[in-house]
Design a protein around this motif. Structure first.
Motif, PDB file in Angstrom:
ATOM      1  N   GLU A 197      -8.715   6.809  -0.309  1.00  0.00           N
ATOM      2  CA  GLU A 197      -9.334   6.610  -1.628  1.00  0.00           C
ATOM      3  C   GLU A 197      -9.340   5.139  -2.037  1.00  0.00           C
ATOM      4  N   LEU A 198      -8.487   4.330  -1.412  1.00  0.00           N
ATOM      5  CA  LEU A 198      -8.430   2.902  -1.744  1.00  0.00           C
ATOM      6  C   LEU A 198      -9.535   2.087  -1.079  1.00  0.00           C
ATOM      7  N   GLN A 246      -4.328   6.483   2.709  1.00  0.00           N
ATOM      8  CA  GLN A 246      -4.862   6.364   1.356  1.00  0.00           C
ATOM      9  C   GLN A 246      -6.344   5.983   1.383  1.00  0.00           C
ATOM     10  N   VAL A 255      -5.990   0.899   4.869  1.00  0.00           N
ATOM     11  CA  VAL A 255      -5.887   2.038   3.945  1.00  0.00           C
ATOM     12  C   VAL A 255      -5.937   3.371   4.707  1.00  0.00           C
ATOM     13  N   GLN A 256      -6.659   3.400   5.806  1.00  0.00           N
ATOM     14  CA  GLN A 256      -6.655   4.611   6.641  1.00  0.00           C
ATOM     15  C   GLN A 256      -5.271   4.814   7.256  1.00  0.00           C
ATOM     16  N   TRP A 306       2.204   1.851  -3.580  1.00  0.00           N
ATOM     17  CA  TRP A 306       1.234   1.807  -4.674  1.00  0.00           C
ATOM     18  C   TRP A 306       1.078   3.138  -5.402  1.00  0.00           C
ATOM     19  N   PRO A 307       0.932   4.275  -4.725  1.00  0.00           N
ATOM     20  CA  PRO A 307       0.768   5.532  -5.472  1.00  0.00           C
ATOM     21  C   PRO A 307       1.933   5.809  -6.425  1.00  0.00           C
ATOM     22  N   ALA A 367      -2.494   3.807   6.133  1.00  0.00           N
ATOM     23  CA  ALA A 367      -1.545   4.137   5.065  1.00  0.00           C
ATOM     24  C   ALA A 367      -1.775   5.546   4.521  1.00  0.00           C
ATOM     25  N   LEU A 376       0.826  -1.213   0.000  1.00  0.00           N
ATOM     26  CA  LEU A 376       0.000   0.000   0.000  1.00  0.00           C
ATOM     27  C   LEU A 376       0.857   1.259   0.000  1.00  0.00           C
ATOM     28  N   LYS A 377       1.950   1.240   0.732  1.00  0.00           N
ATOM     29  CA  LYS A 377       2.814   2.422   0.831  1.00  0.00           C
ATOM     30  C   LYS A 377       3.369   2.822  -0.533  1.00  0.00           C
TER      31      LYS A 377
END
Length: 116
Positions: free
Chosen positions: A53-54, A51, A46-47, A15-16, A49, A12-13
């Motif tokens: 939006e994921l 992010q 995801v919170q 991914w962007p 991280a 997750l870290k």
């Protein structure tokens, strides 16, 4: 298509960055989440991280993902071009230049020539 799981710490870290690099290189990027991760665990991850939006990222069908070998590691990315999917998932996080080299190599191995 990339399958993400919060159970692999860098998935997750990173991914962007990986998504942005692939999109900048002209790839259409589709993110999906590991179907074995419960909704509550996904939301918390995801919170954490940063992010959110994921949160709405759809789950990949587990049987389909297993057939593709996309549940053994995260992120697991598959390259599809000209209606063909490369049989080897790209596993893990890598530096941007390496990531783009591997993506382009998969396209070349599929024998695609500008159709995607």
């Amino acid at each position: 298509m990339t399958v993400l799981s919060p159970r692999m710490p860098y998935a997750l870290k990173e991914w962007p960055r990986m998504k942005a690099a692939a999109e900048s290189a002209g790839f259409l990027v589709i993110g999906l989440r590991d179907p074995r991760v419960p909704d509550g665990e996904w939301a918390a991850a995801v919170q954490a991280a940063g992010q959110p939006e994921l949160i709405q990222l759809p789950k990949i069908d587990e049987t389909y993902a297993a057939t593709l070998g996309a549940l053994n590691h995260a992120p697991a990315s598959l390259v599809t071009c000209c209606g063909k999917t490369h049989p080897w998932p790209i596993l893990g996080v890598m530096p941007t230049a390496t990531w783009l080299t591997v993506l382009r190599a998969r396209v070349a191995q599929l024998g695609c020539s500008g159709c995607c």
